[in-house]
Design a protein around this motif. Structure first.
Motif, PDB file in Angstrom:
ATOM      1  N   VAL A  12       0.849  -1.189   0.000  1.00 31.50           N
ATOM      2  CA  VAL A  12       0.000   0.000   0.000  1.00 31.50           C
ATOM      3  C   VAL A  12       0.879   1.230   0.000  1.00 31.50           C
ATOM      4  N   LEU A  14       0.645   5.099   0.404  1.00 34.68           N
ATOM      5  CA  LEU A  14      -0.304   6.110   0.840  1.00 34.68           C
ATOM      6  C   LEU A  14      -0.352   7.253  -0.159  1.00 34.68           C
ATOM      7  N   LYS A  15      -1.577   7.609  -0.554  1.00 35.19           N
ATOM      8  CA  LYS A  15      -1.703   8.810  -1.383  1.00 35.19           C
ATOM      9  C   LYS A  15      -1.439  10.003  -0.490  1.00 35.19           C
ATOM     10  N   GLY A  17      -2.124  13.736   0.673  1.00 41.33           N
ATOM     11  CA  GLY A  17      -3.125  14.788   0.618  1.00 41.33           C
ATOM     12  C   GLY A  17      -2.440  16.129   0.449  1.00 41.33           C
ATOM     13  N   GLU A  20       0.136  16.850   3.245  1.00 45.27           N
ATOM     14  CA  GLU A  20       1.414  16.149   3.146  1.00 45.27           C
ATOM     15  C   GLU A  20       2.296  16.790   2.091  1.00 45.27           C
ATOM     16  N   ARG A 485       3.937  13.411   8.912  1.00 42.21           N
ATOM     17  CA  ARG A 485       3.686  11.976   9.027  1.00 42.21           C
ATOM     18  C   ARG A 485       4.471  11.230   7.959  1.00 42.21           C
ATOM     19  N   SER A 566      -6.058  16.181  11.757  1.00 48.63           N
ATOM     20  CA  SER A 566      -6.350  15.716  10.396  1.00 48.63           C
ATOM     21  C   SER A 566      -7.596  14.843  10.380  1.00 48.63           C
ATOM     22  N   SER A 567      -7.908  14.161  11.494  1.00 48.47           N
ATOM     23  CA  SER A 567      -9.158  13.395  11.529  1.00 48.47           C
ATOM     24  C   SER A 567     -10.337  14.360  11.485  1.00 48.47           C
TER      25      SER A 567
ATOM     26  N   GLY B  60      -5.402   5.484   9.028  1.00 48.75           N
ATOM     27  CA  GLY B  60      -4.470   6.028   8.037  1.00 48.75           C
ATOM     28  C   GLY B  60      -3.300   6.746   8.678  1.00 48.75           C
ATOM     29  N   LEU B  61      -3.179   6.652  10.012  1.00 46.89           N
ATOM     30  CA  LEU B  61      -2.076   7.336  10.688  1.00 46.89           C
ATOM     31  C   LEU B  61      -0.768   6.585  10.469  1.00 46.89           C
ATOM     32  N   PRO B  63      -0.183   3.681   7.866  1.00 39.59           N
ATOM     33  CA  PRO B  63      -0.842   2.791   6.906  1.00 39.59           C
ATOM     34  C   PRO B  63      -0.206   1.402   6.883  1.00 39.59           C
ATOM     35  N   PRO B  80      -4.956   9.400   2.809  1.00 38.54           N
ATOM     36  CA  PRO B  80      -4.428  10.033   4.019  1.00 38.54           C
ATOM     37  C   PRO B  80      -5.561  10.251   5.017  1.00 38.54           C
ATOM     38  N   PRO B  81      -5.232  10.385   6.301  1.00 38.53           N
ATOM     39  CA  PRO B  81      -6.262  10.474   7.339  1.00 38.53           C
ATOM     40  C   PRO B  81      -7.323  11.521   7.025  1.00 38.53           C
TER      41      PRO B  81
END
Lengths: 668, 368
Positions: A12, A14-15, A17, A20, A485, A566-567, B60-61, B63, B80-81
């Motif tokens: 995987v 991560l895309k 955002g 980032e 992150r 971010s959540s 997603g913190l 992955p 992403p989160p």
């Protein structure tokens, strides 16, 4: 052992955002800054240390006309002429990067009034020559009348090699400085660390009175340039010194002066580090020692010293590094005693020998990098010790110890305040030792070398800009490297870049800037000679400590703030502005005052790169002292001191206000 | 009911073949799991079992290395989160210290096009919901731990996320506050109907709060089921041992449902081992029955025993019992206060106990 490649399924990725991407972009920009302001100049310097320059006579062809101006004679290379006439031997052909050789030299009967015409061309496209100060290159013939021809010079070509190092190590006047520097640094380290230890011990483990006052006094040397104690020592022990008799015929100009001055200016650094180490000592260990009926002596060696050992080691390396890389003090008080940092200055400013200057820089890098590396390793251990649960120790009053410590601290304070007072005194006296009436004439800087009052204003401007720009740069950089992150490798690389400046002595950085920014081929050449390059150099030179301060503050914040934010789908910069900056405000203020004070006092990072209209107060102190205007130098030094005292007071008041305003939420 | 005990409603969160590896170890091994709409699921296991890693992968913190996570029909594996849909509460609360309670809760509502008065209204609603309507103007440091955690919860649900993630939310609290708050969280979750995943190492917390438990160990799922299923019918020796207290006795499988423990040949609830295989026989302390008079003669799972030690635990006595028939193993048994009084059970006394066949289970030896 299982490894990542043994994992089934599609990996995987991560895309990223918008957050980032932005974070990485900002980090990349600041990393780029550090690369341009540090890594590339250093590379330029290293490559210069390994470059040798010599005139390549075979690269040029000349032809002389007859009196009518017709070129009918033979075309010969300069090498052929030289071989025939034996004008220069091999050692004459070796030169530095700035070397130039008049072509007329090869024509013994040359006269600038003769009607002969000359023409010259390179046989190699890289062959460079000057006509007056105009640079030419290439294989095209160029004609000169004899009057112009006398102003034609060929420029040297460069080669890679160890020759500069061979020169360096075969010149005792140069390589003796290595021993000198190391010995001076070692002696200063032993004395400073011992003195600072007892001072810190008095503050941490006794119930002595006036602790706050002593702490303030011990910090004072940070507020002045390192050459100021040198000036004070000249007044105290110089040829017409007040206390010259105390030296019993020894001269203060040399190792004695350097050591005393080094102890003065490194004292606060050692004191802070050791204080921190002692402050975290665990009271429970002292209680246990008492319960086991250990004598105070035994307790000292089995509890106090082991607890503070990392602090002591770290302090020793920091002091060693400060002394060996310091330039101002040995310049003022070193006399004929050569040390590495001053050698760089002499080679570059005095002799324009940039290659040897670069070689000395490389030599100076070694002890500095080693000391830095060991210090970092030790600091890491101390941090681990800090995080352990300990009961803060509270010393109990012991009359004899407390009184003894009080006397000791008074003695140290007299030394520190005495040095500063002597400078103030020197600044106010009309003409030492003949006319002791007080006057402000020494503050009339316009009459001296060094840039006058405008240099003082420049310093204020430069220090303020450094404080603002540097704080923003450092804090944003630290935030990105700490709170982004993922992206482990990028963050580790960034951290490495941020740690590098501390290992690079100011003189070395300054010299590297000449090589890098003064190169006409560098697109950043335009900042050379401006205020901007002084700010860049200073921010870079003091980057690491600021970065670590910011990182420490950021680490103390809950690492989940970013996750929560971010959540809640809020962009990171909102969290940064609303939470991270306010919470870290005390640290941010600390960084800015650190940058300001150091920008005011630094000499080494700027001495090579200031220009006539960007002269600085600290450099003015150096130059006035160099010109023999010692009293005005002391006066300017004291201006720096008072400015820094003012800045620190302002910082203190601001910090108090910030803390008062946030007391509601910092409680708990 | 499906085979793993969940109601057959819509799958809300699906985890398929998720692996997570670090440089030198594998934190998650081929995890697959379905969470249904509105369900409260607990990840339970000892520290280092991978439960938090799994939660952080869902958020997603941190992955996963490989595998797929689908939420509400959307593949979120690589998002992403900020592009996922969840609210999260951490053990540390992670409340912004310089913002008031009101500003903390409103944090996720601002800049989203919601009008200010509506935000204020919503914050009041949430404060009411978590039972702290009067604390809006305080700073987190002025609140107790339990209050702070409620604010963190309010902040997490303020934006009405589809999924609520709780990472050891109660671990930093006092025992009493913890018990109180776990009822409240459960209540809140039921009211809102929000699908919730909670990570905990506290089995009591997990058993009392979750609709279903996911017991994890060494990066794998040991068992998924309702609290009762897991307690009554552990799928492995690890689960048996981890949840509640469990006596373990070295034993040998016999024919059919027979099992040989020391010299005692008993009947267990059935096993599929070949006769002669070394196994571990287990029984919970509260399942061991003292036998009164000759009532137990008819059962063949009755042995004689001696009380070695007794510990009064408030509502019952926990006794250490040895039996020559069981060999060297000392086992624990819970006896009610009534039984102790009636049978005059004291240290040193002998008695006869029954190990009820339907509570006696055999597990393969070795792994725990």
């Amino acid at each position: 052992m299982a490894h990542a490649d043994a994992i089934p399924g599609l990996p995987v990725k991560l895309k990223l955002g918008r957050d980032e991407w932005t974070q990485r972009a900002v980090m990349a920009v600041i990393a780029l800054y550090l690369i341009v302001a540090l890594a590339l100049p250093l590379y330029a310097m290293l490559s210069r240390a390994f470059s040798t320059f010599s005139f390549n006579l075979a690269n040029y062809e000349v032809q002389v006309s007859d009196e009518a101006g017709h070129f009918a004679g033979a075309v010969r290379t300069l090498e052929e002429i030289n071989a025939e006439l034996d004008i220069l031997d091999g050692s004459d052909l070796r030169t530095s990067s700035e070397g130039r050789l008049g072509v007329a030299t090869f024509f013994p009967d040359f006269s600038f009034r003769s009607p002969l015409m000359y023409r010259l061309r390179g046989t190699d496209p890289d062959a460079v020559y000057l006509v007056g100060s105009e640079r030419h290159q290439g294989v095209e013939w160029r004609e000169f009348d004899s009057n112009t021809f006398r102003r034609v010079f060929i420029r040297p070509g460069s080669e890679r090699g160890l020759e500069n190092f061979l020169t360096y190590f075969s010149t005792p006047a140069l390589f003796n400085s290595i021993t000198n520097s190391i010995v001076i640094a070692l002696i200063s380290t032993v004395i400073t660390v011992s003195l600072a230890f007892w001072f810190a011990y008095a503050l941490a483990r006794s119930c002595m009175k006036y602790k706050g006052f002593f702490k303030l006094v011990a910090m004072a040397p940070i507020l002045v340039p390192s050459l100021l104690p040198g000036i004070a020592l000249v007044y105290l022990f110089g040829n017409q010194g007040m206390l010259k008799a105390l030296l019993f015929g020894h001269t203060i100009y040399g190792p004695i002066g350097i050591v005393i001055g080094s102890v003065f200016f490194t004292f606060p650094h050692a004191m802070i580090i050791i204080s921190t180490a002692l402050a975290i000592s665990d009271e429970r260990l002292y209680e246990a020692a008492t319960a086991l009926r250990a004598s105070p002596w035994k307790t000292f060696w089995t509890v106090t010293i082991p607890g503070a050992r990392y602090g002591l080691i770290s302090a020793a390396f920091v002091v060693f590094n400060l002394v060996i890389t310091d330039f101002g003090l040995p310049k003022v008080i070193g006399g004929q005693f050569n040390v590495l940092a001053v050698d760089i200055y002499k080679q570059v400013i005095g002799q324009q020998n940039f290659e040897i200057g670069a070689v000395v820089s490389v030599v100076l890098l070694f002890p500095a990098v080693i000391a830095f590396t060991i210090d970092r390793a030790v600091q890491k251990k101390q941090v681990a010790q800090l995080s352990a649960r300990a009961v803060v120790s509270r010393p109990k009053p012991k009359h004899r110890l407390d009184n003894g410590m009080l006397v000791y601290c008074v003695v140290i304070s007299v030394f520190i305040l005495g040095i500063i007072a002597v400078c103030q005194f020197a600044a106010l006296i009309r003409l030492w030792p003949y006319n002791l009436t007080l006057s402000l004439k020494n503050y009339n800087f316009e009459l001296m070398d060094g840039g006058g009052w405008s240099s003082y204003l420049n310093s204020i401007k430069m220090a303020s800009t450094t404080a603002v720009v540097g704080t923003v740069l450092v804090f944003v950089g630290a935030y990105m490297s700490e709170k982004t992150r993922g992206f482990q490798r990028g963050r580790a690389f960034f951290h490495f870049l941020a740690m590098m400046p501390m290992a690079i002595p100011g003189m070395v950085l300054g010299l590297a800037y000449i090589f890098f920014f003064n190169d006409p081929a560098n697109p950043l050449n335009f900042i050379y000679g401006t205020m901007a390059i002084l700010v860049v150099s200073t921010v870079t030179h003091f980057y690491t400590v600021s970065h670590l301060t910011a990182v420490t503050a950021l680490k103390q914040m809950d690492s989940e703030f970013e996750s929560v934010s971010s959540s809640l789908k809020q962009p990171f910069y909102r969290l940064f502005a609303r939470v991270s900056v306010p919470v870290c405000m005390p640290a941010i203020l600390d960084i800015s005052i650190y940058l300001f004070v150091n920008a005011m006092t630094t000499v080494s990072a700027v001495v090579f790169i200031y220009a006539a209209n960007t002269a600085l107060a600290s450099v003015a102190v150096l130059n006035m002292d160099d010109a023999g205007d010692i009293a005005p130098a002391a006066a300017m030094g004291m201006m720096i001191f008072y400015t820094n005292v003012g800045a620190r007071t302002l910082h203190h008041l601001l910090s108090k206000r910030v803390l008062a305003r946030s007391s509601a939420w910092r409680a708990g | 009911m499906t085979d793993d005990g969940a109601s057959a409603t819509d799958v809300f969160l699906e985890i398929e073949g998720v692996w997570k590896s670090y440089a030198d170890f594998i934190a998650l091994r081929d995890i697959s799991l379905k969470v249904y709409e509105g369900e409260f699921v607990c990840f339970l296991g000892p520290s280092g079992c991978g439960k938090t890693t799994l939660l952080r992968a869902i958020a997603g913190l941190d992955p996963q290395t490989s595998g797929r996570i689908t939420q509400a029909g959307r593949d979120i594996s690589a998002l992403p989160p900020a592009q996922r849909d969840f609210g999260i509460v951490f053990q540390s609360y992670a409340l912004f210290p310089n913002l008031t309670v009101r500003a903390n809760i409103a944090y996720g509502l601002e800049n989203t096009g919601v009008a200010r008065p509506r935000i204020a209204e919503r914050v009041n609603e949430l404060l009411e919901l978590v039972g702290l309507p009067t604390e809006a103007q305080k700073y987190p440091a002025q609140l107790s731990g339990g209050q702070q955690q409620r604010i963190a919860l309010a902040r997490a649900i303020a934006t009405s996320p589809g999924l609520l993630l709780l990472d050891e939310p109660l671990s930093a609290l006092d025992a009493k506050v913890r018990v109180h708050l776990r009822h409240e969280i459960k209540e809140l979750q039921r009211t809102l109907g929000v699908t919730t995943v909670m990570v905990t190492h506290d089995q009591e917390e997990a058993l009392s709060m979750a609709d279903r438990l996911v017991v994890m160990n060494h990066g794998v799922i040991e068992q998924i089921g309702t609290p009762l299923q897991i307690y009554r019918d552990p799928a492995s020796l690890f689960v048996a041992d981890f949840i509640g207290a469990m006596n373990q006795m070295p034993a040998r499988a016999g024919d059919g449902d027979r099992v040989q423990i020391g010299s005692f040949a008993g009947t267990c609830c059935g096993h599929s081992f070949e006769a002669g295989t070394s196994v571990v026989a287990t029984i919970r302390p509260e399942d061991i029955m003292p036998v009164e008079g000759d009532r137990g003669e008819r059962s063949n799972n009755v042995i004689s025993a001696k009380i070695e030690d007794m510990e009064f635990l408030g509502s019952f006595f926990r006794s250490s019992i040895s039996s020559p028939e069981l060999g060297d193993t000392v086992i624990l048994a819970n006896f009610s206060i009534n039984a102790v009084r009636r049978l005059d059970l004291t240290v040193g006394n002998s008695l006869r106990i029954e190990l009820p066949a339907r509570r006696l289970k055999a597990f393969p030896e070795g792994r725990s």
